[in-house]
Design a protein around this motif. Structure first.
Motif, short mmCIF file in Angstrom:
data_model
loop_
_atom_site.label_atom_id
_atom_site.label_comp_id
_atom_site.label_asym_id
_atom_site.label_seq_id
_atom_site.Cartn_x
_atom_site.Cartn_y
_atom_site.Cartn_z
N ASP A 88 0.85 -1.19 0.00
CA ASP A 88 0.00 0.00 0.00
C ASP A 88 0.88 1.25 0.00
O ASP A 88 2.02 1.22 0.45
CB ASP A 88 -0.99 0.00 1.18
N CYS A 113 2.30 5.04 9.13
CA CYS A 113 1.92 3.62 9.21
C CYS A 113 2.92 2.75 8.47
O CYS A 113 2.71 1.55 8.31
CB CYS A 113 0.50 3.42 8.68
N HIS A 115 3.71 2.65 5.28
CA HIS A 115 3.40 2.22 3.92
C HIS A 115 4.51 2.63 2.96
O HIS A 115 4.65 2.02 1.89
CB HIS A 115 2.05 2.79 3.46
N GLU A 147 -5.32 2.77 1.51
CA GLU A 147 -5.63 1.68 2.45
C GLU A 147 -6.29 2.19 3.72
O GLU A 147 -7.05 1.48 4.37
CB GLU A 147 -4.33 0.92 2.81
N GLU A 148 -6.01 3.46 4.10
CA GLU A 148 -6.43 3.98 5.40
C GLU A 148 -7.89 4.39 5.43
O GLU A 148 -8.23 5.55 5.68
CB GLU A 148 -5.54 5.17 5.80
N HIS A 174 2.59 -6.21 6.66
CA HIS A 174 2.60 -4.92 7.35
C HIS A 174 3.72 -4.92 8.38
O HIS A 174 3.93 -5.93 9.05
CB HIS A 174 1.26 -4.66 8.05
NI NI Z 1 -0.98 0.50 7.72
#
Ligand code: NI
Length: 400
Positions: A88, A113, A115, A147-148, A174
């Motif tokens: 992502d 996050c 990504h 993705e969020e 992830h």
């Molecule tokens: Ni994430």
């Protein structure tokens, strides 16, 4: 007796050592993407960087899949087998607190996050596999937008992702804070919760605050519904079916002397199976309607599943665990990690195609704060581990 036949050269497979020369490239891409974060469906620069790099590696590129998504196709040999690898690309609306050189240049937006790291790892695997081509089949490199919580995975699926780029299996990962670099977590079955959001709009009858007998108090109905909803998990679900029901918003009233005509509740539900999620939605509807009716009010319930539960296929999870074990040793692969209550929209891809989602350690040092924290940073030491996992997975699953 003639001379012995020449020994067959041992097949070369990817190890951390063979992948190490790409560490510098991946670090440059990762920090560049970190410095230029983009929110969901706005990943134009990031998608452009990804597409240009893939083309430079000799990989066929399709842009604009699910708006800002990118898919790279790499073939070797004649086999019809096809594997999808997914990363992502989106960032979050959080002002970055870090002060290092690669901090975000976009005010109020940052990669909190990791990504950026997911994208760099998959680019590294793509470059390596395009150089070495020690496999027989097709690899689909899937770079997903949004993705969020904005539905990027579903947008790619709706844009024909798996009909235009069919996959026999699909894999993604992830980064995981507080898990040492060099460790992986993977499990069969549920891995992460599905998530739903809900709104409940209550309509009563407004009245003077001193004359309640002439109205229907929407605030009282809202309060009763909040309490009633907490019986769903304890009384309607089986004790071993984990779920969360949280009312996180209550809105009603404007004045001290007015009984409000309307009230609104909102919140979130998490569960590890579609069945449990659907059951929570049904019970919520019944409790809200029944409670409102008991007080003479009416309700509208809007229950929206935003993330499916992330559920790994047993065979693909076993396969992914085997690849991790070959790379880092069994002592560094946890095959029974705790379930994660957060959600992940790779789950929608796993509803279409068998596959596995796993976690890669992001380390316990600086940046070991939780994801979505303003001081978060992907750990560049994890880049070769993730890329080596993808490359070895392809070489094993699509063995020539
Ligand atoms: Ni994430």
């Amino acid at each position: 007796m003639g001379p012995p036949p020449p020994a067959k050269p041992a097949p070369m497979t990817t190890t951390l050592e063979t992948l190490a020369p790409l560490h510098a490239d991946m670090t440059v891409w990762r920090q560049d993407i970190h410095a230029h974060p983009e929110l969901g469906f706005q990943e134009n620069r990031t998608a452009g960087l990804v597409a240009r790099q893939l083309e430079a590696f000799g990989i066929t590129v399709t842009r604009g899949v699910g708006r800002t998504g990118v898919v790279g196709v790499l073939r070797a040999g004649r086999s019809t087998r096809r594997i999808g690898l997914r990363a992502d690309m989106d960032a979050l609306p959080i002002p970055e607190a870090n002060r290092f050189a690669h901090r975000s240049v976009h005010a109020g937006v940052m990669h909190a996050c990791g990504h950026d790291g997911h994208t760099a790892m998959l680019l590294g695997a793509a470059k390596y596999l395009a150089q070495t081509k020690r496999f027989d089949g097709t690899v689909h490199f899937i770079f997903q937008p949004a993705e969020e919580g904005l539905g990027g995975a579903q947008a790619m699926i709706d844009d024909g992702l798996f009909t235009r780029f069919p996959c026999d299996a699909i894999f993604g990962m992830h980064n995981r804070p507080r898990l040492e670099v060099g460790r992986f977590n993977v499990r069969a079955g549920p891995m992460m919760a599905g998530g739903a959001f809900f709104d409940i709009r209550i309509t009563g009858k407004g009245a003077h605050g001193a004359r309640p007998e002439t109205g229907v108090d929407a605030a009282l109905v809202a309060a009763q519904i909040v309490v009633s909803l907490q019986s769903i998990v304890s009384r309607n679900l089986a004790p071993l079916d984990a779920a969360v029901v949280s009312v996180t918003r209550i809105l009603a009233g404007d004045a001290y002397n007015v009984i409000p005509q309307t009230a609104e509740l909102g919140g979130t539900v998490r569960a590890f199976s579609r069945d449990v999620m659907d059951a929570v939605g049904r019970h919520m509807q019944r409790l809200a309607e029944g409670t409102a009716a008991a007080y003479g009010a009416t309700v509208e319930v809007d229950f929206r599943v935003r993330f499916a539960p992330t559920v790994n296929n047993a065979d693909e999870a076993e396969f992914a665990a085997r690849i991790c074990t070959e790379l880092v040793g069994p002592e560094n692969v946890d095959r029974n990690p705790p379930l994660i209550m957060a959600s992940e929209d790779f789950s929608f891809m796993l509803e279409q195609v068998p596959g596995c989602y796993l976690n890669i350690g992001n380390g316990v040092e600086d940046g070991g704060c939780e994801v979505h924290n303003p001081a978060y940073d992907f750990n560049d030491r994890a880049l070769p581990l993730g890329a080596a996992f993808y490359a070895r997975l392809i070489e094993t699953r699509l063995a020539a």
